[in-house]
Design a protein around this motif. Structure first.
Motif, PDB file in Angstrom:
ATOM      1  N   ARG A 189       0.869  -1.211  -0.055  1.00 22.36           N
ATOM      2  CA  ARG A 189       0.033  -0.115   0.347  1.00 22.36           C
ATOM      3  C   ARG A 189       0.791   1.256   0.068  1.00 22.36           C
ATOM      4  NH1 ARG A 189      -4.305   0.725   4.730  1.00 22.36           N
ATOM      5  NH2 ARG A 189      -2.174   1.384   5.854  1.00 22.36           N
ATOM      6  N   LEU A 190       1.881   1.059   1.063  1.00 20.14           N
ATOM      7  CA  LEU A 190       3.068   2.335   0.785  1.00 20.14           C
ATOM      8  C   LEU A 190       3.696   2.632  -0.586  1.00 20.14           C
ATOM      9  CD1 LEU A 190       4.590   2.235   4.330  1.00 20.14           C
ATOM     10  CD2 LEU A 190       2.913   3.794   3.490  1.00 20.14           C
ATOM     11  N   ASP A 191       3.797   1.466  -0.977  1.00 20.23           N
ATOM     12  CA  ASP A 191       4.432   1.563  -2.410  1.00 20.23           C
ATOM     13  C   ASP A 191       3.594   2.123  -3.471  1.00 20.23           C
ATOM     14  OD1 ASP A 191       6.752   0.554  -4.150  1.00 20.23           O
ATOM     15  OD2 ASP A 191       5.348  -0.624  -5.201  1.00 20.23           O
ATOM     16  N   VAL A 192       2.408   1.596  -3.294  1.00 19.66           N
ATOM     17  CA  VAL A 192       1.293   2.181  -4.372  1.00 19.66           C
ATOM     18  C   VAL A 192       0.983   3.763  -4.182  1.00 19.66           C
ATOM     19  CG1 VAL A 192      -1.078   2.140  -5.426  1.00 19.66           C
ATOM     20  CG2 VAL A 192       0.379  -0.120  -4.793  1.00 19.66           C
ATOM     21  N   GLU A 193       0.613   4.240  -2.777  1.00 20.48           N
ATOM     22  CA  GLU A 193       0.262   5.505  -2.541  1.00 20.48           C
ATOM     23  C   GLU A 193       1.364   6.410  -2.497  1.00 20.48           C
ATOM     24  OE1 GLU A 193      -2.147   4.912   0.904  1.00 20.48           O
ATOM     25  OE2 GLU A 193      -3.682   3.824  -0.084  1.00 20.48           O
ATOM     26  N   CYS A 194       2.608   5.798  -1.775  1.00 17.20           N
ATOM     27  CA  CYS A 194       3.601   7.016  -1.577  1.00 17.20           C
ATOM     28  C   CYS A 194       5.009   6.775  -2.525  1.00 17.20           C
ATOM     29  CB  CYS A 194       4.146   6.803  -0.243  1.00 17.20           C
ATOM     30  SG  CYS A 194       2.625   7.187   1.133  1.00 17.20           S
ATOM     31  N   LYS A 197       4.076   7.436  -5.890  1.00 15.31           N
ATOM     32  CA  LYS A 197       4.102   8.760  -6.506  1.00 15.31           C
ATOM     33  C   LYS A 197       5.450   9.491  -6.763  1.00 15.31           C
ATOM     34  CE  LYS A 197      -0.743   9.260  -4.530  1.00 15.31           C
ATOM     35  NZ  LYS A 197      -1.627   9.815  -3.773  1.00 15.31           N
ATOM     36  N   LYS A 200       7.104   8.596  -9.659  1.00 15.48           N
ATOM     37  CA  LYS A 200       6.606   9.246 -10.833  1.00 15.48           C
ATOM     38  C   LYS A 200       7.026  10.783 -10.769  1.00 15.48           C
ATOM     39  CE  LYS A 200       2.093  10.144 -12.841  1.00 15.48           C
ATOM     40  NZ  LYS A 200       0.607   9.954 -12.734  1.00 15.48           N
TER      41      LYS A 200
END
Length: 209
Positions: A189-194, A197, A200
């Motif tokens: 979840r941290l990898d996707v959300e933080c 980003k 990116k």
């Protein structure tokens, strides 16, 4: 519990992992009298050193001196008075115990030397980080207490934690694996959300520059 439900998917029991000999028996309380005796002796030694101010060398020397003097005078007086000599047991160390202890020390020393060689040659970065973290932790704990207290605490941990783990192995493995799964989910979840980003954002900055 199957092997897939155990920590690290291990196939062997705790007793087998600890060597399966007298050392494993002592650590897992298979020889309760011996384990309890070790704990009581070390506790007595810790109390003596902490309260009396003796060092290990001075205490051993004085105890041996007192023992030798008592036995010598006893033997001499027994010879003069025609009395029995001091009832000393046969001072003999069984070959089995010596071989098991020697094998345990040899295996652990060889494993330590192998790991040290890999770290020195830069072959195992993960192990280097683990060893560095352990050494830092030891240094930190050592700054909080003296070596004698640290050694006694370490012995208590060695003689209690493996036995408790063996007794409650199923419960501990289940909760640890559940916690590990939750940490993996949190990382994803941290990898996707933080982290995603952030990556990116870095890529966009590079394109703009």
């Amino acid at each position: 519990m199957g092997s897939s439900d155990r920590l690290f998917n291990r196939q062997r029991t705790i007793h087998e992992l600890l060597g399966g000999g007298i050392v494993a028996d002592v650590m897992l309380w298979r020889r309760k009298n011996l384990t309890l005796g070790i704990l009581l002796v070390t506790l007595a030694a810790w109390v003596v050193f902490e309260r009396s101010g003796y060092t290990l060398l001075s205490l051993i020397s004085r105890v041996l001196l007192l023992l030798v003097v008592i036995l010598f005078l006893w033997a001499k007086s027994a010879a003069i008075l025609n009395r029995p000599a001091p009832p000393l047991p046969d001072l003999y160390l069984p070959e089995e115990i010596v071989n098991e202890v020697a094998a345990f020390i040899r295996n652990r020393t060889n494993a330590f030397l192998s790991v040290s060689q890999d770290i020195a040659l830069g072959k195992d970065s993960k192990m280097f980080c683990k060893v560095a973290a352990c050494l830092w932790l030891i240094s930190f704990v050592g700054g909080l207490t003296d070596f004698l207290t640290l050694g006694y605490t370490g012995l208590v941990i060695v003689l209690t934690v493996p036995a408790l783990y063996e007794r409650y192995e199923d419960h501990i493995d289940r909760h640890v694996m559940l916690g590990y799964c939750k940490l993996q989910q949190l990382y994803v979840r941290l990898d996707v959300e933080c982290f995603g980003k952030i990556r990116k954002w870095i890529l966009e900055k590079r394109k703009l520059s």
